[in-house]
Design a protein around this motif. Structure first.
Motif, PDB file in Angstrom:
ATOM      1  N   ILE A   1       0.828  -1.205   0.000  1.00  0.00           N
ATOM      2  CA  ILE A   1       0.000   0.000   0.000  1.00  0.00           C
ATOM      3  C   ILE A   1       0.867   1.262   0.000  1.00  0.00           C
ATOM      4  O   ILE A   1       0.638   2.177  -0.792  1.00  0.00           O
ATOM      5  N   THR A   2       1.876   1.301   0.869  1.00  0.00           N
ATOM      6  CA  THR A   2       2.719   2.501   0.912  1.00  0.00           C
ATOM      7  C   THR A   2       3.570   2.624  -0.347  1.00  0.00           C
ATOM      8  O   THR A   2       3.855   3.728  -0.795  1.00  0.00           O
ATOM      9  N   GLY A   3       3.969   1.507  -0.931  1.00  0.00           N
ATOM     10  CA  GLY A   3       4.732   1.557  -2.181  1.00  0.00           C
ATOM     11  C   GLY A   3       3.903   2.052  -3.343  1.00  0.00           C
ATOM     12  O   GLY A   3       4.390   2.809  -4.184  1.00  0.00           O
ATOM     13  N   VAL A   4       2.637   1.642  -3.402  1.00  0.00           N
ATOM     14  CA  VAL A   4       1.747   2.096  -4.471  1.00  0.00           C
ATOM     15  C   VAL A   4       1.492   3.595  -4.347  1.00  0.00           C
ATOM     16  O   VAL A   4       1.323   4.284  -5.353  1.00  0.00           O
ATOM     17  N   ILE A   5       1.495   4.117  -3.147  1.00  0.00           N
ATOM     18  CA  ILE A   5       1.314   5.559  -2.962  1.00  0.00           C
ATOM     19  C   ILE A   5       2.619   6.303  -3.223  1.00  0.00           C
ATOM     20  O   ILE A   5       2.635   7.325  -3.914  1.00  0.00           O
ATOM     21  N   THR A   6       3.724   5.802  -2.705  1.00  0.00           N
ATOM     22  CA  THR A   6       4.990   6.529  -2.712  1.00  0.00           C
ATOM     23  C   THR A   6       5.661   6.566  -4.081  1.00  0.00           C
ATOM     24  O   THR A   6       6.048   7.642  -4.556  1.00  0.00           O
ATOM     25  N   ILE A   7       5.812   5.437  -4.715  1.00  0.00           N
ATOM     26  CA  ILE A   7       6.624   5.366  -5.931  1.00  0.00           C
ATOM     27  C   ILE A   7       6.035   6.164  -7.097  1.00  0.00           C
ATOM     28  O   ILE A   7       6.747   6.968  -7.704  1.00  0.00           O
ATOM     29  N   PRO A   8       4.757   6.028  -7.447  1.00  0.00           N
ATOM     30  CA  PRO A   8       4.261   6.833  -8.581  1.00  0.00           C
ATOM     31  C   PRO A   8       4.276   8.337  -8.331  1.00  0.00           C
ATOM     32  O   PRO A   8       4.626   9.113  -9.225  1.00  0.00           O
ATOM     33  N   ILE A   9       3.918   8.756  -7.122  1.00  0.00           N
ATOM     34  CA  ILE A   9       3.892  10.187  -6.839  1.00  0.00           C
ATOM     35  C   ILE A   9       5.305  10.753  -6.846  1.00  0.00           C
ATOM     36  O   ILE A   9       5.545  11.847  -7.364  1.00  0.00           O
ATOM     37  N   THR A  10       6.263  10.008  -6.303  1.00  0.00           N
ATOM     38  CA  THR A  10       7.644  10.475  -6.295  1.00  0.00           C
ATOM     39  C   THR A  10       8.207  10.564  -7.704  1.00  0.00           C
ATOM     40  O   THR A  10       8.888  11.538  -8.050  1.00  0.00           O
ATOM     41  N   LEU A  11       7.941   9.575  -8.539  1.00  0.00           N
ATOM     42  CA  LEU A  11       8.420   9.626  -9.919  1.00  0.00           C
ATOM     43  C   LEU A  11       7.771  10.769 -10.687  1.00  0.00           C
ATOM     44  O   LEU A  11       8.409  11.412 -11.519  1.00  0.00           O
ATOM     45  N   PHE A  12       6.506  11.036 -10.410  1.00  0.00           N
ATOM     46  CA  PHE A  12       5.819  12.157 -11.050  1.00  0.00           C
ATOM     47  C   PHE A  12       6.453  13.483 -10.650  1.00  0.00           C
ATOM     48  O   PHE A  12       6.692  14.354 -11.485  1.00  0.00           O
ATOM     49  N   MET A  13       6.749  13.639  -9.359  1.00  0.00           N
ATOM     50  CA  MET A  13       7.345  14.881  -8.890  1.00  0.00           C
ATOM     51  C   MET A  13       8.785  15.031  -9.384  1.00  0.00           C
ATOM     52  O   MET A  13       9.219  16.136  -9.707  1.00  0.00           O
ATOM     53  N   ALA A  14       9.537  13.945  -9.448  1.00  0.00           N
ATOM     54  CA  ALA A  14      10.929  14.021  -9.897  1.00  0.00           C
ATOM     55  C   ALA A  14      11.027  14.312 -11.395  1.00  0.00           C
ATOM     56  O   ALA A  14      12.001  14.890 -11.855  1.00  0.00           O
ATOM     57  N   SER A  15      10.012  13.917 -12.148  1.00  0.00           N
ATOM     58  CA  SER A  15      10.052  14.166 -13.586  1.00  0.00           C
ATOM     59  C   SER A  15       9.622  15.577 -13.943  1.00  0.00           C
ATOM     60  O   SER A  15       9.628  15.947 -15.100  1.00  0.00           O
ATOM     61  N   GLY A  16       9.236  16.365 -12.968  1.00  0.00           N
ATOM     62  CA  GLY A  16       8.913  17.764 -13.220  1.00  0.00           C
ATOM     63  C   GLY A  16       7.447  18.078 -13.114  1.00  0.00           C
ATOM     64  O   GLY A  16       7.058  19.216 -13.314  1.00  0.00           O
ATOM     65  N   GLY A  17       6.626  17.125 -12.845  1.00  0.00           N
ATOM     66  CA  GLY A  17       5.204  17.394 -12.709  1.00  0.00           C
ATOM     67  C   GLY A  17       4.541  17.662 -14.040  1.00  0.00           C
ATOM     68  O   GLY A  17       4.941  17.157 -15.081  1.00  0.00           O
ATOM     69  N   LEU A  18       3.545  18.492 -14.020  1.00  0.00           N
ATOM     70  CA  LEU A  18       2.780  18.784 -15.223  1.00  0.00           C
ATOM     71  C   LEU A  18       3.420  19.907 -16.018  1.00  0.00           C
ATOM     72  O   LEU A  18       3.419  21.057 -15.600  1.00  0.00           O
ATOM     73  N   GLY A  19       3.977  19.586 -17.148  1.00  0.00           N
ATOM     74  CA  GLY A  19       4.467  20.589 -18.074  1.00  0.00           C
ATOM     75  C   GLY A  19       5.733  21.305 -17.678  1.00  0.00           C
ATOM     76  O   GLY A  19       6.073  22.314 -18.283  1.00  0.00           O
ATOM     77  N   GLU A  20       6.456  20.844 -16.672  1.00  0.00           N
ATOM     78  CA  GLU A  20       7.664  21.533 -16.261  1.00  0.00           C
ATOM     79  C   GLU A  20       8.921  20.864 -16.791  1.00  0.00           C
ATOM     80  O   GLU A  20      10.013  21.308 -16.504  1.00  0.00           O
ATOM     81  N   ASN A  21       8.784  19.782 -17.540  1.00  0.00           N
ATOM     82  CA  ASN A  21       9.948  19.087 -18.058  1.00  0.00           C
ATOM     83  C   ASN A  21      10.259  19.609 -19.451  1.00  0.00           C
ATOM     84  O   ASN A  21       9.898  19.028 -20.453  1.00  0.00           O
ATOM     85  N   TYR A  22      10.943  20.728 -19.504  1.00  0.00           N
ATOM     86  CA  TYR A  22      11.285  21.341 -20.780  1.00  0.00           C
ATOM     87  C   TYR A  22      12.681  20.933 -21.236  1.00  0.00           C
ATOM     88  O   TYR A  22      13.150  21.387 -22.245  1.00  0.00           O
ATOM     89  N   THR A  23      13.365  20.090 -20.460  1.00  0.00           N
ATOM     90  CA  THR A  23      14.692  19.605 -20.838  1.00  0.00           C
ATOM     91  C   THR A  23      14.561  18.220 -21.448  1.00  0.00           C
ATOM     92  O   THR A  23      13.474  17.647 -21.509  1.00  0.00           O
ATOM     93  N   ASP A  24      15.677  17.659 -21.876  1.00  0.00           N
ATOM     94  CA  ASP A  24      15.664  16.304 -22.410  1.00  0.00           C
ATOM     95  C   ASP A  24      15.944  15.252 -21.345  1.00  0.00           C
ATOM     96  O   ASP A  24      16.098  14.080 -21.661  1.00  0.00           O
ATOM     97  N   HIS A  25      16.022  15.667 -20.097  1.00  0.00           N
ATOM     98  CA  HIS A  25      16.319  14.740 -19.010  1.00  0.00           C
ATOM     99  C   HIS A  25      15.039  14.076 -18.517  1.00  0.00           C
ATOM    100  O   HIS A  25      13.970  14.677 -18.514  1.00  0.00           O
ATOM    101  N   THR A  26      15.173  12.822 -18.083  1.00  0.00           N
ATOM    102  CA  THR A  26      14.013  12.119 -17.549  1.00  0.00           C
ATOM    103  C   THR A  26      13.598  12.694 -16.201  1.00  0.00           C
ATOM    104  O   THR A  26      12.426  12.922 -15.949  1.00  0.00           O
TER     105      THR A  26
END
Length: 88
Positions: free
Chosen positions: A13-38
């Motif tokens: 349960i904690t992994g299903v909550i933690t991992i997707p949200i963390t990956l979403f935030m690390a990738s820049g969220g909505l529309g903030e990934n203007y670089t070529d980095h993951t």
């Protein structure tokens, strides 16, 4: 309930909550990934590290309760932030 079964359910349960949200935030969220980095903000990946440390500690007999608490911290952080956004 058996502690071993509780550990597995807790970590799923904690992994299903933690991992997707963390990956979403690390990738820049909505529309903030203007670089070529993951991962634009790789500092957020430390949250997954905290969850992994807690999950490993939960399977050591002497530190099982401490590991469950540590692995729940990232999920509680995200749930608290989401509730704060919706309630304000």
């Amino acid at each position: 309930m058996n502690l071993r079964l509780y550990r597995i359910i807790h970590l799923v349960i904690t992994g299903v909550i933690t991992i997707p949200i963390t990956l979403f935030m690390a990738s820049g969220g909505l529309g903030e990934n203007y670089t070529d980095h993951t991962f634009v903000y790789p500092g957020f990946l430390l949250i997954i590290g905290v969850w992994i440390i807690g999950s490993v500690l939960s399977f050591i007999r002497k530190s099982a309760v401490l590991g469950l608490i540590i692995s729940a911290l990232p999920a509680l952080y995200f749930i608290g932030n989401i509730l704060f956004i919706f309630l304000t």
